[in-house]
Design a protein around this motif. Sequence first.
Motif, PDB file in Angstrom:
ATOM      1  N   ILE A 297      -4.294  35.492 -15.183  1.00  0.00           N
ATOM      2  CA  ILE A 297      -4.704  34.019 -15.224  1.00  0.00           C
ATOM      3  C   ILE A 297      -6.193  34.150 -15.883  1.00  0.00           C
ATOM      4  O   ILE A 297      -7.034  34.812 -15.594  1.00  0.00           O
ATOM      5  CB  ILE A 297      -5.053  33.637 -13.638  1.00  0.00           C
ATOM      6  N   THR A 298      -6.252  33.091 -16.926  1.00  0.00           N
ATOM      7  CA  THR A 298      -7.664  33.022 -17.794  1.00  0.00           C
ATOM      8  C   THR A 298      -8.091  31.800 -17.067  1.00  0.00           C
ATOM      9  O   THR A 298      -9.186  31.448 -17.825  1.00  0.00           O
ATOM     10  CB  THR A 298      -7.032  33.269 -19.140  1.00  0.00           C
ATOM     11  N   HIS A 299      -7.245  30.577 -16.887  1.00  0.00           N
ATOM     12  CA  HIS A 299      -8.094  29.374 -16.356  1.00  0.00           C
ATOM     13  C   HIS A 299      -7.320  28.662 -15.140  1.00  0.00           C
ATOM     14  O   HIS A 299      -5.987  29.057 -14.945  1.00  0.00           O
ATOM     15  CB  HIS A 299      -7.541  28.421 -17.477  1.00  0.00           C
ATOM     16  N   ALA A 300      -7.828  28.369 -14.335  1.00  0.00           N
ATOM     17  CA  ALA A 300      -7.172  27.568 -13.136  1.00  0.00           C
ATOM     18  C   ALA A 300      -8.057  26.118 -12.862  1.00  0.00           C
ATOM     19  O   ALA A 300      -9.327  26.359 -12.832  1.00  0.00           O
ATOM     20  CB  ALA A 300      -7.475  28.487 -11.869  1.00  0.00           C
ATOM     21  N   ASN A 301      -7.332  25.156 -12.858  1.00  0.00           N
ATOM     22  CA  ASN A 301      -7.991  23.871 -12.622  1.00  0.00           C
ATOM     23  C   ASN A 301      -8.181  23.749 -11.098  1.00  0.00           C
ATOM     24  O   ASN A 301      -8.029  24.557 -10.412  1.00  0.00           O
ATOM     25  CB  ASN A 301      -7.130  22.680 -12.978  1.00  0.00           C
ATOM     26  N   GLN A 302      -8.923  22.658 -10.778  1.00  0.00           N
ATOM     27  CA  GLN A 302      -9.372  22.536  -9.374  1.00  0.00           C
ATOM     28  C   GLN A 302      -8.230  22.331  -8.373  1.00  0.00           C
ATOM     29  O   GLN A 302      -8.254  22.843  -7.271  1.00  0.00           O
ATOM     30  CB  GLN A 302     -10.277  21.066  -9.035  1.00  0.00           C
ATOM     31  N   ALA A 303      -7.242  21.763  -8.937  1.00  0.00           N
ATOM     32  CA  ALA A 303      -5.953  21.534  -8.090  1.00  0.00           C
ATOM     33  C   ALA A 303      -5.221  22.904  -7.502  1.00  0.00           C
ATOM     34  O   ALA A 303      -4.874  23.041  -6.466  1.00  0.00           O
ATOM     35  CB  ALA A 303      -4.940  20.507  -8.764  1.00  0.00           C
ATOM     36  N   PHE A 304      -5.355  23.893  -8.436  1.00  0.00           N
ATOM     37  CA  PHE A 304      -4.675  25.241  -8.398  1.00  0.00           C
ATOM     38  C   PHE A 304      -5.627  25.780  -7.234  1.00  0.00           C
ATOM     39  O   PHE A 304      -5.144  26.356  -6.340  1.00  0.00           O
ATOM     40  CB  PHE A 304      -4.878  25.834  -9.631  1.00  0.00           C
ATOM     41  N   ILE A 305      -7.022  25.761  -7.624  1.00  0.00           N
ATOM     42  CA  ILE A 305      -7.764  26.225  -6.421  1.00  0.00           C
ATOM     43  C   ILE A 305      -7.667  25.766  -5.105  1.00  0.00           C
ATOM     44  O   ILE A 305      -7.415  26.390  -3.931  1.00  0.00           O
ATOM     45  CB  ILE A 305      -9.378  26.075  -7.016  1.00  0.00           C
ATOM     46  N   ASP A 306      -7.624  24.401  -4.866  1.00  0.00           N
ATOM     47  CA  ASP A 306      -7.334  23.774  -3.749  1.00  0.00           C
ATOM     48  C   ASP A 306      -6.293  24.229  -3.072  1.00  0.00           C
ATOM     49  O   ASP A 306      -6.211  24.382  -1.725  1.00  0.00           O
ATOM     50  CB  ASP A 306      -7.480  22.218  -3.904  1.00  0.00           C
ATOM     51  N   MET A 307      -4.987  24.130  -3.932  1.00  0.00           N
ATOM     52  CA  MET A 307      -3.642  24.395  -3.458  1.00  0.00           C
ATOM     53  C   MET A 307      -3.354  25.837  -3.011  1.00  0.00           C
ATOM     54  O   MET A 307      -2.841  26.217  -2.011  1.00  0.00           O
ATOM     55  CB  MET A 307      -2.420  23.906  -4.093  1.00  0.00           C
ATOM     56  N   SER A 308      -4.022  26.721  -3.702  1.00  0.00           N
ATOM     57  CA  SER A 308      -3.724  28.088  -3.360  1.00  0.00           C
ATOM     58  C   SER A 308      -4.634  28.721  -2.345  1.00  0.00           C
ATOM     59  O   SER A 308      -4.247  29.929  -1.794  1.00  0.00           O
ATOM     60  CB  SER A 308      -3.973  29.183  -4.632  1.00  0.00           C
ATOM     61  N   GLY A 309      -5.861  28.113  -2.243  1.00  0.00           N
ATOM     62  CA  GLY A 309      -6.789  28.611  -1.084  1.00  0.00           C
ATOM     63  C   GLY A 309      -7.598  29.621  -1.687  1.00  0.00           C
ATOM     64  O   GLY A 309      -8.588  30.158  -0.851  1.00  0.00           O
TER      65      GLY A 309
ATOM     66  N   ASN B 212       5.410  28.876  -3.413  1.00  0.00           N
ATOM     67  CA  ASN B 212       4.203  29.698  -3.785  1.00  0.00           C
ATOM     68  C   ASN B 212       3.424  30.114  -2.666  1.00  0.00           C
ATOM     69  O   ASN B 212       3.262  29.324  -1.801  1.00  0.00           O
ATOM     70  CB  ASN B 212       3.342  28.901  -4.722  1.00  0.00           C
ATOM     71  N   LEU B 213       2.976  31.249  -2.453  1.00  0.00           N
ATOM     72  CA  LEU B 213       2.273  31.929  -1.232  1.00  0.00           C
ATOM     73  C   LEU B 213       0.879  31.310  -1.317  1.00  0.00           C
ATOM     74  O   LEU B 213      -0.045  31.945  -2.372  1.00  0.00           O
ATOM     75  CB  LEU B 213       2.445  33.199  -1.371  1.00  0.00           C
ATOM     76  N   ARG B 214      -0.006  30.862  -0.517  1.00  0.00           N
ATOM     77  CA  ARG B 214      -1.469  30.772  -0.199  1.00  0.00           C
ATOM     78  C   ARG B 214      -2.019  31.913   0.106  1.00  0.00           C
ATOM     79  O   ARG B 214      -1.528  32.783   0.936  1.00  0.00           O
ATOM     80  CB  ARG B 214      -1.703  29.574   0.658  1.00  0.00           C
ATOM     81  N   LYS B 215      -3.372  31.846   0.041  1.00  0.00           N
ATOM     82  CA  LYS B 215      -4.235  32.810   0.673  1.00  0.00           C
ATOM     83  C   LYS B 215      -4.124  33.133   2.122  1.00  0.00           C
ATOM     84  O   LYS B 215      -4.260  34.111   2.610  1.00  0.00           O
ATOM     85  CB  LYS B 215      -5.506  32.565   0.246  1.00  0.00           C
ATOM     86  N   ASP B 216      -3.793  31.917   2.715  1.00  0.00           N
ATOM     87  CA  ASP B 216      -3.752  31.944   4.271  1.00  0.00           C
ATOM     88  C   ASP B 216      -2.321  32.094   4.797  1.00  0.00           C
ATOM     89  O   ASP B 216      -2.279  31.917   5.902  1.00  0.00           O
ATOM     90  CB  ASP B 216      -4.497  30.544   4.754  1.00  0.00           C
ATOM     91  N   GLY B 217      -1.585  32.436   3.782  1.00  0.00           N
ATOM     92  CA  GLY B 217      -0.194  32.853   4.148  1.00  0.00           C
ATOM     93  C   GLY B 217       0.746  31.909   4.183  1.00  0.00           C
ATOM     94  O   GLY B 217       2.012  32.014   4.487  1.00  0.00           O
ATOM     95  N   ARG B 218       0.315  30.361   4.389  1.00  0.00           N
ATOM     96  CA  ARG B 218       1.220  29.367   4.335  1.00  0.00           C
ATOM     97  C   ARG B 218       1.677  29.188   2.731  1.00  0.00           C
ATOM     98  O   ARG B 218       1.409  30.028   1.752  1.00  0.00           O
ATOM     99  CB  ARG B 218       0.693  28.138   4.549  1.00  0.00           C
TER     100      ARG B 218
END
Length: 168
Positions: free
Chosen positions: A59-71, A114-120
């Motif tokens: 990954i070289t770029h991530a928008n804010q929605a990616f950050i929010d949804m992935s955790g 997709n898997l989030r950082k919190d396992g959800r």
Amino acid sequence: MSYIWKDMSEADLAKTHEPKLHLLHFFDGQQRRLFTVDDEVAYPDGRMIVSRTDLNGIITHANQAFIDMSGYEREELIGAPQCILRHPDIPSEVFGDLWETIQSGKSWFGYVKNLRKDGRYYWVYASVNPNFRNGRVVAYTSIRRKPARSKINDTIAHIAALKCCGEA
Ligand SMILES: Cc1cc2nc3c(=O)[nH]c(=O)nc-3n(C[C@H](O)[C@H](O)[C@H](O)COP(=O)(O)O)c2cc1C
């Protein structure tokens, strides 16, 4: 240098359901110990998750929605492989098809859990597109949109059929 995986931390996990432990094997031979929590986070209306990777899927770029949804924090995503999102419920064949398609210069479309950082987890409808410069593929960009529930159900049924027939 290859990415050094950190095991998922139990302290980060959502407390909504009992976590399940998995050992996931990646295409490059690496493995990651992770937890899943069987709880869906709904894809928000009107948002587009965008990321860009190099030719190796880093990954070289991530928008804010990616950050929010992935955790994850932006700093945790940049430099990590896209398979940091890989959920064990999606068979590796799906990603084999994805890579074959984009490496041949075409766009790939599909439904991915997709898997989030919190396992959800969260479902997306993804396009993965090669980016060309002077006629050569130099990077990949993925854009994810909110998937229709009926398409998610079709995908779940398709995966179950793959698994039942020993193809996954
Ligand atoms: C631009 C781009 C976006 C990707 N997005 C995802 C994603 O959202 N979720 C995912 O599990 N894999 C995604 N992948 C595929 C991963 O690179 C990887 O193939 C997958 O997670 C399975 O891991 P494996 O190929 O090591 O088995 C993406 C790849 C590219 C090039």
